[in-house]
Design a protein around this motif. Sequence first.
Motif, PDB file in Angstrom:
ATOM      1  N   ARG A 184       0.821  -1.216   0.000  1.00 20.18           N
ATOM      2  CA  ARG A 184       0.000   0.000   0.000  1.00 20.18           C
ATOM      3  C   ARG A 184       0.848   1.256   0.000  1.00 20.18           C
ATOM      4  O   ARG A 184       0.505   2.248  -0.643  1.00 20.18           O
ATOM      5  CB  ARG A 184      -0.927  -0.008   1.205  1.00 20.18           C
ATOM      6  CG  ARG A 184      -2.119  -0.931   1.075  1.00 20.18           C
ATOM      7  CD  ARG A 184      -3.009  -0.835   2.284  1.00 20.18           C
ATOM      8  NE  ARG A 184      -2.343  -1.345   3.480  1.00 20.18           N
ATOM      9  CZ  ARG A 184      -2.831  -1.245   4.702  1.00 20.18           C
ATOM     10  NH1 ARG A 184      -3.967  -0.603   4.902  1.00 20.18           N
ATOM     11  NH2 ARG A 184      -2.184  -1.757   5.737  1.00 20.18           N
ATOM     12  N   ASP A 185       1.986   1.234   0.740  1.00 17.11           N
ATOM     13  CA  ASP A 185       2.832   2.427   0.794  1.00 17.11           C
ATOM     14  C   ASP A 185       3.389   2.762  -0.578  1.00 17.11           C
ATOM     15  O   ASP A 185       3.452   3.936  -0.974  1.00 17.11           O
ATOM     16  CB  ASP A 185       3.972   2.208   1.790  1.00 17.11           C
ATOM     17  CG  ASP A 185       3.473   2.142   3.231  1.00 17.11           C
ATOM     18  OD1 ASP A 185       2.358   2.638   3.484  1.00 17.11           O
ATOM     19  OD2 ASP A 185       4.189   1.585   4.082  1.00 17.11           O
ATOM     20  N   GLY A 186       3.813   1.716  -1.312  1.00 14.59           N
ATOM     21  CA  GLY A 186       4.328   1.951  -2.662  1.00 14.59           C
ATOM     22  C   GLY A 186       3.282   2.536  -3.574  1.00 14.59           C
ATOM     23  O   GLY A 186       3.549   3.463  -4.348  1.00 14.59           O
ATOM     24  N   ILE A 187       2.062   2.019  -3.488  1.00 12.94           N
ATOM     25  CA  ILE A 187       0.970   2.544  -4.312  1.00 12.94           C
ATOM     26  C   ILE A 187       0.655   3.982  -3.927  1.00 12.94           C
ATOM     27  O   ILE A 187       0.482   4.855  -4.782  1.00 12.94           O
ATOM     28  CB  ILE A 187      -0.286   1.660  -4.148  1.00 12.94           C
ATOM     29  CG1 ILE A 187      -0.025   0.270  -4.714  1.00 12.94           C
ATOM     30  CG2 ILE A 187      -1.484   2.296  -4.853  1.00 12.94           C
ATOM     31  CD1 ILE A 187      -1.144  -0.683  -4.453  1.00 12.94           C
TER      32      ILE A 187
ATOM     33  N   SER B 222       0.713   9.848  -5.510  1.00 15.74           N
ATOM     34  CA  SER B 222       0.906  11.253  -5.155  1.00 15.74           C
ATOM     35  C   SER B 222       1.274  12.020  -6.420  1.00 15.74           C
ATOM     36  O   SER B 222       1.751  11.438  -7.396  1.00 15.74           O
ATOM     37  CB  SER B 222       2.028  11.383  -4.123  1.00 15.74           C
ATOM     38  OG  SER B 222       3.284  11.059  -4.716  1.00 15.74           O
ATOM     39  N   PRO B 223       1.042  13.324  -6.451  1.00 14.83           N
ATOM     40  CA  PRO B 223       1.404  14.097  -7.650  1.00 14.83           C
ATOM     41  C   PRO B 223       2.860  13.900  -8.058  1.00 14.83           C
ATOM     42  O   PRO B 223       3.165  13.743  -9.254  1.00 14.83           O
ATOM     43  CB  PRO B 223       1.121  15.544  -7.227  1.00 14.83           C
ATOM     44  CG  PRO B 223       0.040  15.421  -6.198  1.00 14.83           C
ATOM     45  CD  PRO B 223       0.361  14.165  -5.435  1.00 14.83           C
ATOM     46  N   ALA B 224       3.771  13.876  -7.083  1.00 15.34           N
ATOM     47  CA  ALA B 224       5.187  13.697  -7.403  1.00 15.34           C
ATOM     48  C   ALA B 224       5.457  12.293  -7.938  1.00 15.34           C
ATOM     49  O   ALA B 224       6.239  12.110  -8.880  1.00 15.34           O
ATOM     50  CB  ALA B 224       6.036  13.961  -6.159  1.00 15.34           C
ATOM     51  N   GLY B 225       4.804  11.292  -7.333  1.00 13.48           N
ATOM     52  CA  GLY B 225       5.025   9.922  -7.763  1.00 13.48           C
ATOM     53  C   GLY B 225       4.514   9.665  -9.167  1.00 13.48           C
ATOM     54  O   GLY B 225       5.190   9.032  -9.984  1.00 13.48           O
TER      55      GLY B 225
ATOM     56  N   ALA C  10      12.330   4.454  -1.790  1.00 14.09           N
ATOM     57  CA  ALA C  10      11.142   3.599  -1.891  1.00 14.09           C
ATOM     58  C   ALA C  10      10.308   3.988  -3.112  1.00 14.09           C
ATOM     59  O   ALA C  10       9.757   3.115  -3.811  1.00 14.09           O
ATOM     60  CB  ALA C  10      10.308   3.706  -0.631  1.00 14.09           C
ATOM     61  N   LEU C  11      10.203   5.279  -3.390  1.00 11.82           N
ATOM     62  CA  LEU C  11       9.462   5.737  -4.559  1.00 11.82           C
ATOM     63  C   LEU C  11      10.194   5.350  -5.833  1.00 11.82           C
ATOM     64  O   LEU C  11       9.573   4.936  -6.820  1.00 11.82           O
ATOM     65  CB  LEU C  11       9.259   7.251  -4.504  1.00 11.82           C
ATOM     66  CG  LEU C  11       8.584   7.890  -5.735  1.00 11.82           C
ATOM     67  CD1 LEU C  11       7.228   7.238  -5.999  1.00 11.82           C
ATOM     68  CD2 LEU C  11       8.439   9.398  -5.540  1.00 11.82           C
ATOM     69  N   VAL C  12      11.508   5.467  -5.833  1.00 19.48           N
ATOM     70  CA  VAL C  12      12.306   5.059  -6.996  1.00 19.48           C
ATOM     71  C   VAL C  12      12.062   3.589  -7.300  1.00 19.48           C
ATOM     72  O   VAL C  12      11.821   3.201  -8.454  1.00 19.48           O
ATOM     73  CB  VAL C  12      13.800   5.312  -6.753  1.00 19.48           C
ATOM     74  CG1 VAL C  12      14.642   4.682  -7.865  1.00 19.48           C
ATOM     75  CG2 VAL C  12      14.085   6.810  -6.667  1.00 19.48           C
TER      76      VAL C  12
END
Length: 393
Positions: free
Chosen positions: A3-6, A11-14, A44-46
Amino acid sequence: MDRDGIAQLLSPAGWALLSALPPYDESRTLALSERMRDEGIDPALVAAALTQSRLRAKAAGKFGTFADGMLFTAAGLEQATRLSVGAHHARRFRDAGSTRIADLTSGIGADAMAFAGIGLRVLATDVDEATAAIATVNLRHFPDAEVRHGDGLALDLEAEGIDGVYADPARRTSSGSRVFDPAAYEPSLDAVLAVRERVPALGLKLGPGIPHTALPADAQAQWVSVDSDVVEVGLWFGPLAPEGPGRSALVLRDGEAHVVQQTSEERPPTGALGGYLYEPDGAVIRAGLVGETAAQVHGRLLDATIAYVTSDALVPVPTATAYRVLDSMPFGLKRLRTYLRGRDVGTLTIKKRGTAVVPEQLRRQLDLRGSTRATIILTRVAGSQQVLVVEPV
């Protein structure tokens, strides 16, 4: 994906990061990851973005350009229905008069997208929260599609106004191993089949390897292949099966659709090798409809246990590959090597059915170095191991 990855990707940045990534290239992934981290982007976002980039590239074969705007999980992509096949599922519901479909096991939402794409209202559910979130993203362009996190079997179908039900039970364990016992599907096959007592218009997608003995007697079972790859068997009930109970094959090839319908339970005859050999599509074979191919080409089986059809006539059949028979001989390594070398063969296509010979091992043993090409088929003819020298028509 958790869920955190999603959440980070949505998010706008993601989402901007994911949209800005270049086409996926495995050889450049490490350098790209390091560069983004050096720029201060959350590791984590990368990782989440690069995972989605890899899955989108892999998904192009099933979803085409639609994959560029979708999210995936590895397991969800593995089981997801190709859009070309989902379109046929959707048309069954539309032609049966269904207007509101419950997709009880929506996964990433592939079939729900196909349903919504032709104007059907969809209620999609999945027991996994992260997967339901991904389905919500993938269905975001369809105002009449709703996604819920929960057990689809717990839905009050009558209260929801559902007049068509679809399910694609999970057939892998959490570790990725295949599940072959229908009672171990998630949900089990029996649990899903019970729904047809409440909503007769029930459609199921199952793995194509399920034995015929495990299929309900009231189902229209249709095996489906896409460009010679057998991808599923669909079970259709009630108004979704106007053909009535039985077996059929749907062959999707080169953008065209061809259906082979069961017309008889009689076994096709066997007989001598003719001037042409026909290899039925895998969906036709899985459906047990090789006899239909034999009837179409006015032919017979080479062997009662082998799915090759022979005929003295060349008949165009879009659900089988035709070969002209050039020669035949009993199987023997020395004899075959002498034959092929005598014809200056260097490139050899080896097809087989009903024999334990390993093509790559045979190719090494033949050690061919000529300048011409040839195709051979290793099979049984009336119980005897034979080599057929053929050319595609």
